[in-house]
Design a protein around this motif. Structure first.
Motif, short mmCIF file in Angstrom:
data_model
loop_
_atom_site.label_atom_id
_atom_site.label_comp_id
_atom_site.label_asym_id
_atom_site.label_seq_id
_atom_site.Cartn_x
_atom_site.Cartn_y
_atom_site.Cartn_z
N LEU A 43 18.05 0.46 8.33
CA LEU A 43 18.46 -0.33 7.99
C LEU A 43 19.82 -0.02 7.65
N TYR A 44 19.27 1.95 7.28
CA TYR A 44 20.79 2.13 7.11
C TYR A 44 21.98 3.03 7.54
N ARG A 63 17.64 1.27 1.14
CA ARG A 63 16.77 1.75 0.27
C ARG A 63 15.82 0.58 -0.51
N LEU A 64 16.52 0.05 -0.64
CA LEU A 64 16.58 -1.45 -1.79
C LEU A 64 15.57 -2.36 -0.27
N ALA A 97 8.29 -3.73 2.35
CA ALA A 97 6.89 -3.30 1.93
C ALA A 97 6.03 -3.55 0.63
N GLU A 98 7.07 -3.65 0.39
CA GLU A 98 5.76 -5.15 -0.72
C GLU A 98 5.68 -6.34 -0.42
N ARG A 145 3.94 2.99 2.95
CA ARG A 145 4.77 3.77 2.41
C ARG A 145 5.67 4.58 4.06
N LEU A 146 4.71 5.19 4.90
CA LEU A 146 5.99 5.33 6.24
C LEU A 146 6.36 4.36 6.86
N GLN A 147 5.94 3.13 6.51
CA GLN A 147 6.11 1.98 7.48
C GLN A 147 8.39 1.99 6.51
N GLU A 148 7.37 2.13 5.15
CA GLU A 148 8.97 1.92 4.56
C GLU A 148 10.42 2.72 4.60
N GLU A 149 9.66 4.07 4.37
CA GLU A 149 10.25 5.41 4.91
C GLU A 149 11.75 4.97 6.24
N GLN A 150 10.80 4.55 7.32
CA GLN A 150 11.05 4.45 8.69
C GLN A 150 12.01 3.40 8.65
N ARG A 151 11.10 1.62 8.00
CA ARG A 151 12.38 0.73 7.62
C ARG A 151 13.65 1.24 7.14
#
Length: 432
Positions: free
Chosen positions: A195-196, A110-111, A117-118, A185-191
């Motif tokens: 990564l998980y 998540r981080l 995303a930032e 935001r959508l890219q961050e969730e997918q990423r």
């Protein structure tokens, strides 16, 4: 005032509370630079002294300290007298090791996704800002290039047209920002999901010792990255102020409109010089008393204002004997916010500060307030620590920011002055 802070490497907490976020970032950046400068100077001196044999070389870290050292390690002992040891996942009340491991992997993913995303949003935001800034500049240039045949009453119409264009571009920019935020935001969730699973697969093929080493390196890298980001943020804020100020001087709205009206022959606006009060001059005022480093009482502030600020016509309207409607005396932050409470965004007042030799500009936001310290300890007026513009008078500073924003991030523009509410006015002691 800034030189005194850097000399002492200390700022009073009450004074620090008066600064806005941009001022705090740049002030801390300047203090860090001063720390590095002193350290390099001390290291150079010690190296020179060692070469000339004036002092023995410094002991390296990690060498044996000998019997004179008082440094030691004391282990925490358990009830059985042995060294107390805790194994994660096996202690009373601990979560199972697999659950702790899953939580750590999810948090790291998540981080990482959040950081990526930032970075994407910073690039997107810079692109949006540049796009609409250039479009607005082109639109202004187009309007000014047209040969308008206007009379005196058209000045207000020109200003209204410019504000309408500015609001339209601002609205379009905000819409594009929202679309960009949703995309990031959508890219961050997918990423985060990608990564998980990547980290999960890596965790299954790595030994426990390697995992601990990676966690330590990641923690160290985050610490270094955070320090570098703070430095970059302060540098960006200072660069943005410098670029914004240069743009205000060379291509400012006020200068452009004034030039246009002069070319249209508005000569009847000029007035012949009369017996009115003289224009304020940026001259050094000779003091007949030794001013302390900081204001210590209201009586001292009143004396400072009468002996140093009245000769510069601080608080007066330009070229008149009238006190400016935005000027207030020695009032607190709470009183200033109470005066601005029922006013619209852009309302402002300038009050004599109790923290520094200068003033505080209090500004009404849509929700809340902002306060900016104005340094007047020298022969000019400027916002403490960050504003590269130096103004000869307090009125010059206020008039400048009626046309140019105070901070790039906040976009504060002085609009409606906040006047007096009570009688006698709160500044009557300053003019007795």
């Amino acid at each position: 005032m800034l030189q005194q802070i850097l000399h002492d490497m200390y700022i009073d907490p009450e004074l620090l509370a008066e600064l806005n976020d941009v001022q705090k970032h740049i002030l801390f950046y300047k203090m860090r630079e001063e720390q590095l400068r002193r350290w390099r100077e001390r290291e150079a001196w010690e190296a020179l002294a060692q070469e000339e044999g004036l002092r023995p070389p410094k002991a390296k870290r990690g060498m044996w300290l000998g019997a004179a050292s008082d440094k030691h390690i004391q282990w925490l002992l358990g009830a059985d007298g042995e060294v107390w040891v805790w194994i994660m996942g096996e202690g009373p009340g601990d979560k199972p090791y697999e659950e702790i491991s899953e939580e750590l992997i999810a948090e790291r993913a998540r981080l990482q996704a959040q950081r990526e995303a930032e970075e994407l949003w910073r690039q997107k935001e810079a692109e949006i800002t540049r796009k609409f800034r250039d479009a607005l500049a082109n639109e202004k240039a187009r309007i000014l290039a047209e040969k308008w045949k206007v009379e005196m009453e058209d000045r207000k119409a020109a200003k209204v047209l410019e504000e309408r264009i500015h609001e339209e571009f601002k609205r379009k920019e905000e819409e594009e920002r929202k679309r960009g935020e949703e995309q990031i935001r959508l890219q961050e969730e997918q990423r985060a999901k990608e990564l998980y699973w990547t980290l999960k697969q890596a965790q299954l093929h790595c030994q426990a010792s390697e995992k601990e080493e990676r966690e330590w390196e990641e923690q160290l890298r985050r610490s270094k990255a955070a320090d570098e980001e703070r430095s970059r943020r302060a540098q960006r804020a200072r660069d943005e102020y410098r670029r914004h100020s240069l743009r205000a001087i060379q291509k400012g709205t006020v200068a452009g409109l004034s030039s246009m009206f002069r070319e249209l022959g508005q000569s009847h606006e000029r007035e012949a010089p009369g017996p009115g009060p003289p224009q304020p001059l940026p001259v050094r005022v000779s003091r007949t008393w030794e001013r302390p480093l900081r204001p210590v009482s209201r009586d001292v502030i009143v004396r400072w204002f009468k002996e140093e600020q009245l000769p510069r016509r601080a608080g007066f309207e330009r070229s008149t004997k009238s006190i400016a409607p935005w000027f207030h005396g020695i009032i607190s932050r709470e009183n200033a916010e109470d005066l601005l409470e029922n006013m619209t965004e852009g309302a402002f007042l300038v009050r004599v500060s109790e923290k520094i030799w200068g003033y505080t500009l209090s500004y009404r936001l849509q929700k809340g307030f902002k306060h900016f310290l104005v340094d007047a300890s020298g022969d000019f007026y400027s916002f403490l620590g960050v504003d590269p513009n130096r103004h000869a008078t307090l009125t010059d500073l206020v008039d400048f920011h009626k046309e140019e924003i105070i901070t790039v991030s906040g976009g504060e523009l002085l609009q409606e002055p906040c006047g007096q509410r009570d009688s006698p006015p709160d500044y009557h002691l300053l003019f007795e």
